[in-house]
Design a protein around this motif. Structure first.
Motif, short mmCIF file in Angstrom:
data_model
loop_
_atom_site.label_atom_id
_atom_site.label_comp_id
_atom_site.label_asym_id
_atom_site.label_seq_id
_atom_site.Cartn_x
_atom_site.Cartn_y
_atom_site.Cartn_z
N ARG A 125 -9.29 17.88 -4.31
CA ARG A 125 -9.29 17.05 -3.11
C ARG A 125 -10.65 17.09 -2.41
O ARG A 125 -11.17 16.05 -1.97
CB ARG A 125 -8.19 17.51 -2.17
N ALA A 126 -11.24 18.28 -2.31
CA ALA A 126 -12.53 18.41 -1.64
C ALA A 126 -13.63 17.65 -2.39
O ALA A 126 -14.50 17.03 -1.77
CB ALA A 126 -12.91 19.88 -1.52
N LEU A 127 -13.58 17.68 -3.71
CA LEU A 127 -14.55 16.92 -4.50
C LEU A 127 -14.37 15.42 -4.30
O LEU A 127 -15.35 14.66 -4.18
CB LEU A 127 -14.40 17.27 -5.98
N ARG A 128 -13.13 14.97 -4.23
CA ARG A 128 -12.87 13.54 -3.99
C ARG A 128 -13.38 13.11 -2.63
O ARG A 128 -13.86 11.98 -2.47
CB ARG A 128 -11.37 13.26 -4.11
N GLU A 129 -13.26 13.99 -1.67
CA GLU A 129 -13.75 13.65 -0.32
C GLU A 129 -15.25 13.44 -0.29
O GLU A 129 -15.77 12.81 0.64
CB GLU A 129 -13.33 14.75 0.65
#
Length: 199
Positions: free
Chosen positions: A59-63
């Motif tokens: 999720r953090a990478l997608r953000e």
């Protein structure tokens, strides 16, 4: 699948909800690694989060604007935080096309792979990365391998393999990687973080 791997997966299936809550906030160093990747790769680059667990790092990478798929062997881990787009897979045989990724992110996952199988996994990382692709690899640092029962007790044990930089760097070189740099830090155990690039 080895008995070590099967038992470790069973433990993660059992502790998935607790683990997802415990690690819902990524550690501070993750933000620095996200900044580093954002400076190296264009937005929209494809990344695999290998051993993603409940998907917090996915999720953090997608953000940050990356296209990210998380892969983990534990099915219950994949659903523990309700992060979409996570896939059950074994890192020894990734369901990805050759040279299809800009980066591989593998944090605290290779450390569960029995030592004789580590070259196979690193070979898979090399296969799926395009030339020049980035690898972030975080492992427990030290010597030896064995069952870790400290966190969840003897009935919920996990197989841990400790690595030293020189030996792991040599295996990465054999898999087609050049080492860009490495860092160490200590929490409840000693950690080694390696930045490598596919030649």
């Amino acid at each position: 699948m080895t008995d070590f791997t099967a038992a470790t997966r069973a433990t993660y299936d059992t502790i998935a909800a607790e683990y997802a809550r415990q690690w819902s906030t990524p550690p501070a160093w993750v933000a620095a690694e996200l900044d580093r990747l954002a400076a190296l790769l264009p937005a929209g680059s494809r990344i695999a989060d290998i051993g993603c667990g409940p998907g917090h790092h996915t999720r953090a990478l997608r953000e940050r604007g990356f296209r990210v798929t998380g892969f983990d062997l534990s099915r219950r881990m994949l659903g523990a935080a309700r992060v979409p787009g996570l896939v059950q897979a074994d890192m020894r045989a990734l369901p990805l096309a050759a040279r299809s990724l800009g980066a591989v992110w593998c944090v605290a996952a290779l450390l569960h792979v029995p030592r004789p199988e580590v070259p196979q996994v690193l070979g898979e990382f090399g296969r799926v990365l395009r030339p020049g692709g980035e690898l972030l690899l975080s492992v427990a640092e030290g010597d030896g391998e064995g069952w870790d029962e400290r966190a969840y007790g003897a009935s919920l044990r996990r197989w841990f393999v400790l690595h030293r930089f020189e030996a792991l760097a040599a295996l990465l070189a054999e898999a087609g990687f050049g080492i860009v740099g490495h860092e160490r830090e200590a929490t409840h155990r000693d950690w080694l973080r390696i930045h490598a690039r596919r030649r």
